[in-house]
Design a protein around this motif. Structure first.
Motif, PDB file in Angstrom:
ATOM      1  N   LEU A  51      91.658 -76.638  80.905  1.00 15.84           N
ATOM      2  CA  LEU A  51      92.859 -76.404  81.709  1.00 15.84           C
ATOM      3  C   LEU A  51      93.897 -77.500  81.479  1.00 15.84           C
ATOM      4  O   LEU A  51      95.101 -77.229  81.416  1.00 15.84           O
ATOM      5  N   ALA A  52      93.428 -78.738  81.342  1.00 16.27           N
ATOM      6  CA  ALA A  52      94.354 -79.861  81.180  1.00 16.27           C
ATOM      7  C   ALA A  52      95.184 -79.744  79.908  1.00 16.27           C
ATOM      8  O   ALA A  52      96.338 -80.177  79.862  1.00 16.27           O
ATOM      9  N   LYS A  53      94.597 -79.157  78.876  1.00 20.15           N
ATOM     10  CA  LYS A  53      95.326 -79.083  77.603  1.00 20.15           C
ATOM     11  C   LYS A  53      96.351 -77.952  77.572  1.00 20.15           C
ATOM     12  O   LYS A  53      97.172 -77.881  76.656  1.00 20.15           O
ATOM     13  N   VAL A  54      96.329 -77.066  78.581  1.00 21.80           N
ATOM     14  CA  VAL A  54      97.330 -76.006  78.665  1.00 21.80           C
ATOM     15  C   VAL A  54      98.616 -76.606  79.230  1.00 21.80           C
ATOM     16  O   VAL A  54      98.622 -77.176  80.327  1.00 21.80           O
ATOM     17  N   LYS A  55      99.703 -76.504  78.492  1.00 17.06           N
ATOM     18  CA  LYS A  55     100.993 -77.027  78.923  1.00 17.06           C
ATOM     19  C   LYS A  55     101.930 -75.866  79.249  1.00 17.06           C
ATOM     20  O   LYS A  55     101.831 -74.789  78.674  1.00 17.06           O
ATOM     21  N   LEU A  56     102.857 -76.130  80.168  1.00 14.28           N
ATOM     22  CA  LEU A  56     103.725 -75.079  80.687  1.00 14.28           C
ATOM     23  C   LEU A  56     105.154 -75.214  80.175  1.00 14.28           C
ATOM     24  O   LEU A  56     105.669 -76.331  80.018  1.00 14.28           O
ATOM     25  N   ARG A 237      77.048 -75.593  85.859  1.00 15.16           N
ATOM     26  CA  ARG A 237      75.796 -75.938  86.530  1.00 15.16           C
ATOM     27  C   ARG A 237      74.552 -75.284  85.941  1.00 15.16           C
ATOM     28  O   ARG A 237      73.451 -75.506  86.447  1.00 15.16           O
ATOM     29  N   VAL A 238      74.705 -74.472  84.892  1.00 18.13           N
ATOM     30  CA  VAL A 238      73.525 -73.766  84.396  1.00 18.13           C
ATOM     31  C   VAL A 238      73.205 -74.020  82.921  1.00 18.13           C
ATOM     32  O   VAL A 238      72.038 -74.078  82.542  1.00 18.13           O
ATOM     33  N   LEU A 239      74.223 -74.141  82.063  1.00 19.80           N
ATOM     34  CA  LEU A 239      73.995 -74.340  80.630  1.00 19.80           C
ATOM     35  C   LEU A 239      74.907 -75.441  80.122  1.00 19.80           C
ATOM     36  O   LEU A 239      76.129 -75.341  80.216  1.00 19.80           O
ATOM     37  N   ASP A 240      74.295 -76.490  79.599  1.00 19.60           N
ATOM     38  CA  ASP A 240      75.059 -77.600  79.031  1.00 19.60           C
ATOM     39  C   ASP A 240      75.791 -77.144  77.761  1.00 19.60           C
ATOM     40  O   ASP A 240      75.348 -76.219  77.074  1.00 19.60           O
ATOM     41  N   PHE A 241      76.905 -77.776  77.476  1.00 20.29           N
ATOM     42  CA  PHE A 241      77.674 -77.570  76.233  1.00 20.29           C
ATOM     43  C   PHE A 241      78.321 -76.188  76.126  1.00 20.29           C
ATOM     44  O   PHE A 241      78.494 -75.667  75.033  1.00 20.29           O
ATOM     45  N   CYS A 242      78.677 -75.595  77.268  1.00 21.00           N
ATOM     46  CA  CYS A 242      79.490 -74.379  77.249  1.00 21.00           C
ATOM     47  C   CYS A 242      80.961 -74.747  77.020  1.00 21.00           C
ATOM     48  O   CYS A 242      81.394 -75.844  77.389  1.00 21.00           O
ATOM     49  N   PRO A 243      81.756 -73.830  76.475  1.00 15.72           N
ATOM     50  CA  PRO A 243      83.205 -74.042  76.471  1.00 15.72           C
ATOM     51  C   PRO A 243      83.746 -73.913  77.892  1.00 15.72           C
ATOM     52  O   PRO A 243      83.062 -73.414  78.793  1.00 15.72           O
ATOM     53  N   GLY A 244      84.967 -74.361  78.097  1.00 16.18           N
ATOM     54  CA  GLY A 244      85.600 -74.181  79.383  1.00 16.18           C
ATOM     55  C   GLY A 244      86.035 -72.738  79.582  1.00 16.18           C
ATOM     56  O   GLY A 244      86.307 -72.011  78.616  1.00 16.18           O
ATOM     57  N   ALA A 245      86.118 -72.311  80.840  1.00 18.15           N
ATOM     58  CA  ALA A 245      86.527 -70.938  81.126  1.00 18.15           C
ATOM     59  C   ALA A 245      87.918 -70.647  80.562  1.00 18.15           C
ATOM     60  O   ALA A 245      88.174 -69.553  80.044  1.00 18.15           O
ATOM     61  N   ALA A 246      88.821 -71.607  80.638  1.00 17.13           N
ATOM     62  CA  ALA A 246      90.183 -71.389  80.132  1.00 17.13           C
ATOM     63  C   ALA A 246      90.219 -71.271  78.612  1.00 17.13           C
ATOM     64  O   ALA A 246      91.183 -70.733  78.059  1.00 17.13           O
ATOM     65  N   ASP A 247      89.184 -71.765  77.936  1.00 13.66           N
ATOM     66  CA  ASP A 247      89.118 -71.619  76.477  1.00 13.66           C
ATOM     67  C   ASP A 247      88.826 -70.178  76.065  1.00 13.66           C
ATOM     68  O   ASP A 247      89.351 -69.678  75.071  1.00 13.66           O
ATOM     69  N   GLY A 267      87.177 -75.645  87.282  1.00 14.83           N
ATOM     70  CA  GLY A 267      88.117 -76.749  87.154  1.00 14.83           C
ATOM     71  C   GLY A 267      89.474 -76.511  87.776  1.00 14.83           C
ATOM     72  O   GLY A 267      90.381 -77.316  87.593  1.00 14.83           O
ATOM     73  N   VAL A 268      89.634 -75.433  88.534  1.00 20.48           N
ATOM     74  CA  VAL A 268      90.932 -75.156  89.162  1.00 20.48           C
ATOM     75  C   VAL A 268      91.095 -76.070  90.376  1.00 20.48           C
ATOM     76  O   VAL A 268      90.285 -76.040  91.305  1.00 20.48           O
ATOM     77  N   ARG A 269      92.149 -76.873  90.350  1.00 20.00           N
ATOM     78  CA  ARG A 269      92.361 -77.847  91.419  1.00 20.00           C
ATOM     79  C   ARG A 269      93.724 -77.731  92.097  1.00 20.00           C
ATOM     80  O   ARG A 269      93.887 -78.186  93.215  1.00 20.00           O
ATOM     81  N   THR A 270      94.708 -77.188  91.398  1.00 18.95           N
ATOM     82  CA  THR A 270      96.074 -77.158  91.914  1.00 18.95           C
ATOM     83  C   THR A 270      96.708 -75.781  91.719  1.00 18.95           C
ATOM     84  O   THR A 270      96.172 -74.929  91.005  1.00 18.95           O
ATOM     85  N   MET A 277      95.826 -70.227  84.745  1.00 17.31           N
ATOM     86  CA  MET A 277      94.791 -69.199  84.610  1.00 17.31           C
ATOM     87  C   MET A 277      95.404 -67.802  84.573  1.00 17.31           C
ATOM     88  O   MET A 277      94.990 -66.944  83.784  1.00 17.31           O
ATOM     89  N   LEU A 278      96.422 -67.561  85.422  1.00 20.85           N
ATOM     90  CA  LEU A 278      97.082 -66.263  85.400  1.00 20.85           C
ATOM     91  C   LEU A 278      97.829 -66.058  84.085  1.00 20.85           C
ATOM     92  O   LEU A 278      97.818 -64.963  83.518  1.00 20.85           O
ATOM     93  N   ALA A 279      98.453 -67.101  83.586  1.00 22.57           N
ATOM     94  CA  ALA A 279      99.175 -66.995  82.315  1.00 22.57           C
ATOM     95  C   ALA A 279      98.218 -66.726  81.157  1.00 22.57           C
ATOM     96  O   ALA A 279      98.585 -66.071  80.174  1.00 22.57           O
ATOM     97  N   LEU A 280      96.981 -67.192  81.277  1.00 26.90           N
ATOM     98  CA  LEU A 280      95.977 -66.975  80.228  1.00 26.90           C
ATOM     99  C   LEU A 280      95.302 -65.613  80.342  1.00 26.90           C
ATOM    100  O   LEU A 280      94.534 -65.234  79.453  1.00 26.90           O
ATOM    101  N   GLY A 281      95.562 -64.879  81.444  1.00 32.34           N
ATOM    102  CA  GLY A 281      95.034 -63.520  81.534  1.00 32.34           C
ATOM    103  C   GLY A 281      94.295 -63.154  82.793  1.00 32.34           C
ATOM    104  O   GLY A 281      93.896 -61.996  82.962  1.00 32.34           O
ATOM    105  N   ALA A 282      94.084 -64.093  83.710  1.00 29.21           N
ATOM    106  CA  ALA A 282      93.383 -63.768  84.951  1.00 29.21           C
ATOM    107  C   ALA A 282      94.288 -63.004  85.905  1.00 29.21           C
ATOM    108  O   ALA A 282      95.517 -63.145  85.874  1.00 29.21           O
TER     109      ALA A 282
END
Length: 336
Positions: A51-56, A237-247, A267-270, A277-282
């Motif tokens: 999420l942090a690497k997504v710029k607006l 919390r279940v599988l180590d080394f997953c990509p991020g949801a936003a990826d 990782g949604v905080r703000t 997330m909406l811009a990425l398709g949610a």
């Protein structure tokens, strides 16, 4: 977040959650049970980093002075495209100084007051699922999410959800390997398409599959008739080394957007994260850990106030990116 809410939550969750100024999983990595990510914490970190690497793109030459932050989900109008994600385990993940019943009441009541819904969870102790149902029945709405138990057990819990007046129901298939469930003698595991189809067809409630991280499984969800998916790695919390949801979200949205409602979490905080997330398709976003802090530190009022804070941040971000409504938030918002 008010200082007094943070302090009370930190005191009540001492030894289980440090209520860090930035909730990024660094201080709690490997703490499962607890609030951390599994193993190295890599999957938790990946949610934050993706999420942090997504710029607006800032756009201020437009007429959108009063953006509409509302969204319609399952025929219900929400004030903001945010719900509390399904969480249980106050006793072994959060310290137990707030009971399972009270925690469920806080998130369900606070969400409804904010004109949204909480998803409630399921766990090794039967009272965890039942606490969510009781709160949904008492306050008049919510969405229970069931662990991937045997189909026989899930079908019973779906019927309970119907009786309680749930808005929708679902299974978090990403909980297939949860350590805490195994430790408590509650078997969970993966599901076949046929098993999932049986669950979808057993109810008239909209059915949600939570824990979709690939295009292939998103397409399977559409095939079996699910009404919604949650793009999620279970908070890392279940599988180590997953990509991020936003990826992974953009590729999934490209294939199934419009065919199924797309939730996303991780990782949604703000309000800016919600916009991303909406811009990425949610279509709607789930938030977990920050609402735990609010519930422990401020009860239902704390939960409601956090929705308001997120809504205000989203409102401001929509003005500054030229979006007049949530329907106008799309890939053009993201800087490439």
């Amino acid at each position: 977040m008010p200082t007094e809410v943070r302090k009370k939550a930190r005191d009540l969750m001492s030894g289980f959650c440090k209520v860090c100024p930035v909730c990024d999983g660094r201080a709690c990595k490997g703490q499962v049970p607890g609030m951390g990510g599994t193993g190295t914490g890599s999957s938790f970190f990946a949610n934050m980093e993706s999420l942090a690497k997504v710029k607006l793109n800032m756009r201020t030459i437009h007429h959108n002075v009063n953006p509409d932050t509302s969204v319609e989900i399952f025929g219900q109008k929400l004030s903001v495209p945010v719900m509390v994600g399904p969480m249980t385990g106050s006793t072994y993940n959060m310290g137990g100084k707030v009971s399972e019943n009270d925690f469920a009441k806080y998130v369900v009541e606070g969400s409804l007051k904010a004109k949204s819904f909480a998803m409630t969870g399921d766990g090794a102790d039967p009272t965890m699922y039942e606490s969510g149902l009781e709160a949904i029945k008492e306050f008049g709405g919510g969405i229970p999410i069931i662990k991937p138990r045997s189909n026989e057990e899930i079908l019973k819990k779906i019927k309970q959800a119907e009786v309680a007046g749930a808005v929708a129901v679902g299974v978090d298939i990403d909980g297939a390997g949860l350590i805490t469930m195994a430790l408590k003698g509650q078997p969970v595991g993966p599901k076949t398409k046929e098993e999932l189809k049986e669950l979808v067809q057993s109810t008239d409630l909209p059915f949600i599959l939570k824990g979709i991280m690939t295009v292939e499984e998103a397409e399977m969800a559409v095939e079996i008739g699910a009404k919604a998916i949650v793009v999620s790695n279970h908070g890392g919390r279940v599988l180590d080394f997953c990509p991020g949801a936003a990826d992974v979200l953009p590729a999934i949205a490209e294939k199934v957007k419009g065919k199924v409602t797309i939730f996303a979490d991780g990782g949604v905080r703000t309000g800016m994260d919600v916009l991303k997330m909406l811009a990425l398709g949610a279509d709607c976003v789930l938030i977990g850990r920050p609402f735990v802090t609010q519930a422990f530190g401020g009860g239902a009022e704390g939960v409601e106030n956090h929705y308001i804070a997120i809504r205000n941040q989203l409102f401001q971000a929509m003005i500054l990116t030229g979006c007049g409504s949530t329907r106008e938030i799309n890939g053009a918002v993201v800087y490439k």
